[in-house]
Design a protein around this motif. Structure first.
Motif, PDB file in Angstrom:
ATOM      1  N   SER A 230       0.830  -1.197   0.000  1.00 44.24           N
ATOM      2  CA  SER A 230       0.000   0.000   0.000  1.00 44.24           C
ATOM      3  C   SER A 230       0.869   1.254   0.000  1.00 44.24           C
ATOM      4  CB  SER A 230      -0.923   0.020   1.211  1.00 44.24           C
ATOM      5  OG  SER A 230      -1.635   1.236   1.275  1.00 44.24           O
ATOM      6  N   THR A 232      -0.160   4.176   0.860  1.00 43.38           N
ATOM      7  CA  THR A 232      -0.673   5.092   1.876  1.00 43.38           C
ATOM      8  C   THR A 232      -0.779   4.382   3.219  1.00 43.38           C
ATOM      9  OG1 THR A 232      -2.971   4.532   1.338  1.00 43.38           O
ATOM     10  CG2 THR A 232      -1.987   6.416   0.179  1.00 43.38           C
ATOM     11  N   TRP A 234      -2.644   3.129   6.401  1.00 44.05           N
ATOM     12  CA  TRP A 234      -4.012   2.733   6.701  1.00 44.05           C
ATOM     13  C   TRP A 234      -4.477   3.260   8.059  1.00 44.05           C
ATOM     14  CZ3 TRP A 234      -5.259  -3.027   5.144  1.00 44.05           C
ATOM     15  CH2 TRP A 234      -4.976  -3.194   3.773  1.00 44.05           C
ATOM     16  N   SER A 236      -4.267   5.896  11.117  1.00 47.80           N
ATOM     17  CA  SER A 236      -3.857   7.274  11.395  1.00 47.80           C
ATOM     18  C   SER A 236      -3.072   7.471  12.686  1.00 47.80           C
ATOM     19  CB  SER A 236      -5.093   8.185  11.395  1.00 47.80           C
ATOM     20  OG  SER A 236      -6.040   7.761  12.358  1.00 47.80           O
ATOM     21  N   LEU A 239       0.700   7.953  12.149  1.00 51.53           N
ATOM     22  CA  LEU A 239       1.229   8.973  11.250  1.00 51.53           C
ATOM     23  C   LEU A 239       2.254   9.872  11.935  1.00 51.53           C
ATOM     24  CD1 LEU A 239      -2.021  10.012   9.327  1.00 51.53           C
ATOM     25  CD2 LEU A 239       0.023   8.962   8.334  1.00 51.53           C
ATOM     26  N   VAL A 250       4.867   4.960   6.177  1.00 51.02           N
ATOM     27  CA  VAL A 250       4.618   3.947   5.146  1.00 51.02           C
ATOM     28  C   VAL A 250       5.609   2.794   5.283  1.00 51.02           C
ATOM     29  CG1 VAL A 250       4.605   3.488   2.664  1.00 51.02           C
ATOM     30  CG2 VAL A 250       3.595   5.606   3.541  1.00 51.02           C
TER      31      VAL A 250
END
Length: 290
Positions: A230, A232, A234, A236, A239, A250
């Protein structure tokens, strides 16, 4: 059945605090923090097992098979590793660490405890009233029917797959990181569904066990591959926290996906090969009855 009911009771009390990190700088991170609930339950289960061993020795002069004792100790230690420092607090900052916890619970702790067959010893560790209570529960038809359904190969496979994929939906996974109760439910459901899965395939020796292991290897590896490839993030909550360890979010997710992808596939495939070898060694039923 008895041992699973007792382990489930040990797990009902919230077994892990939420991973939501409080640190704002790397210097504030405490990787030696531990959850008192998890350790209370771990120590309590060990004491119950030891008490059962002592009672068995008093009654029969034996302590059971040394192989079972070693398997239980290994399973218990892997639980302590998954739920204790530094891995448990680290899971609040790194998705990869959180995934490693889950893989230990599912691929190491659960099968080792199933193979150790601790039910009798845990039962003997209870007071007499507790043992009588479990005996009465086992006579309940609805409980027996539920148990048979959950430990059928199909039932255990479906439950394990649903738990695995369901908890990796972003909304549920984010909630498990931020909320204590949801996080306890997540770890509990991973562990208990894995116990049912491995019990159904390793102890009940049902037809098609190898197929269920193979398909589990496929779908769990697929989930790991989706996480790994992926572009992005998944989830939050990670982050902002991976930067404390010099990782891009990532890259952290890709590492977590690889942890699920490779070890899970290898463990399930190895278990399938071992079950196949065991089936080939066992004589056909017709020969056994001659």
């Amino acid at each position: 059945m008895t041992w699973l009911m007792m382990l489930a009771l040990l797990w009902i009390v919230p077994s892990a605090w939420g991973h939501a990190p409080a640190a704002q700088t790397p210097g504030e991170i405490n990787l030696f923090a531990f959850d008192p609930w998890s350790w209370s339950l771990l120590i309590g289960s060990a004491l119950l097992y030891v008490r059962g061993l002592r009672r068995l020795r008093q009654r029969s002069g034996k302590i059971g098979r040394s192989r079972d004792l070693l398997l239980f100790c290994a399973g218990w230690l892997s639980l302590a590793m998954a739920l204790g420092p530094p891995l448990d607090p680290l899971g609040g900052y790194l998705f990869s660490a959180h995934m490693l916890q889950h893989e230990i619970l599912i691929l190491i702790s659960a099968p080792l405890l199933v193979l150790s067959r601790p039910g009798g010893l845990l039962l003997w560790g209870l007071p007499a009233s507790g043992r009588e209570g479990f005996k009465r529960l086992r006579l309940q038809r609805w409980l027996r029917a539920t148990w048979d359904g959950l430990t059928s190969a199909q039932g255990a496979w479906l439950l394990h797959a649903a738990v695995l994929w369901g908890w990796h939906l972003p909304a549920l996974f984010d909630a498990s990181v931020r909320n204590d109760a949801v996080h306890a439910l997540q770890h509990s459901s991973f562990f208990l569904s894995a116990l049912l899965f491995w019990w159904a395939l390793l102890q009940r020796r049902q037809a098609g066990a190898v197929l269920y292991l193979f398909t589990t290897a496929v779908h769990s590896s697929l989930l790991g591959a989706l996480l790994s490839f992926s572009p992005t993030v998944w989830y939050s909550p990670y982050l902002e926290t991976t930067r404390f360890f010099g990782l891009d979010p990532v890259d952290d997710q890709r590492l977590g996906g690889l942890i699920m992808w490779i070890p899970a596939g290898l463990v399930f495939l190895a278990a399938g090969l071992l079950l196949t070898a065991r089936c080939l060694r066992e004589p056909p039923l017709a020969e056994e009855t001659r």
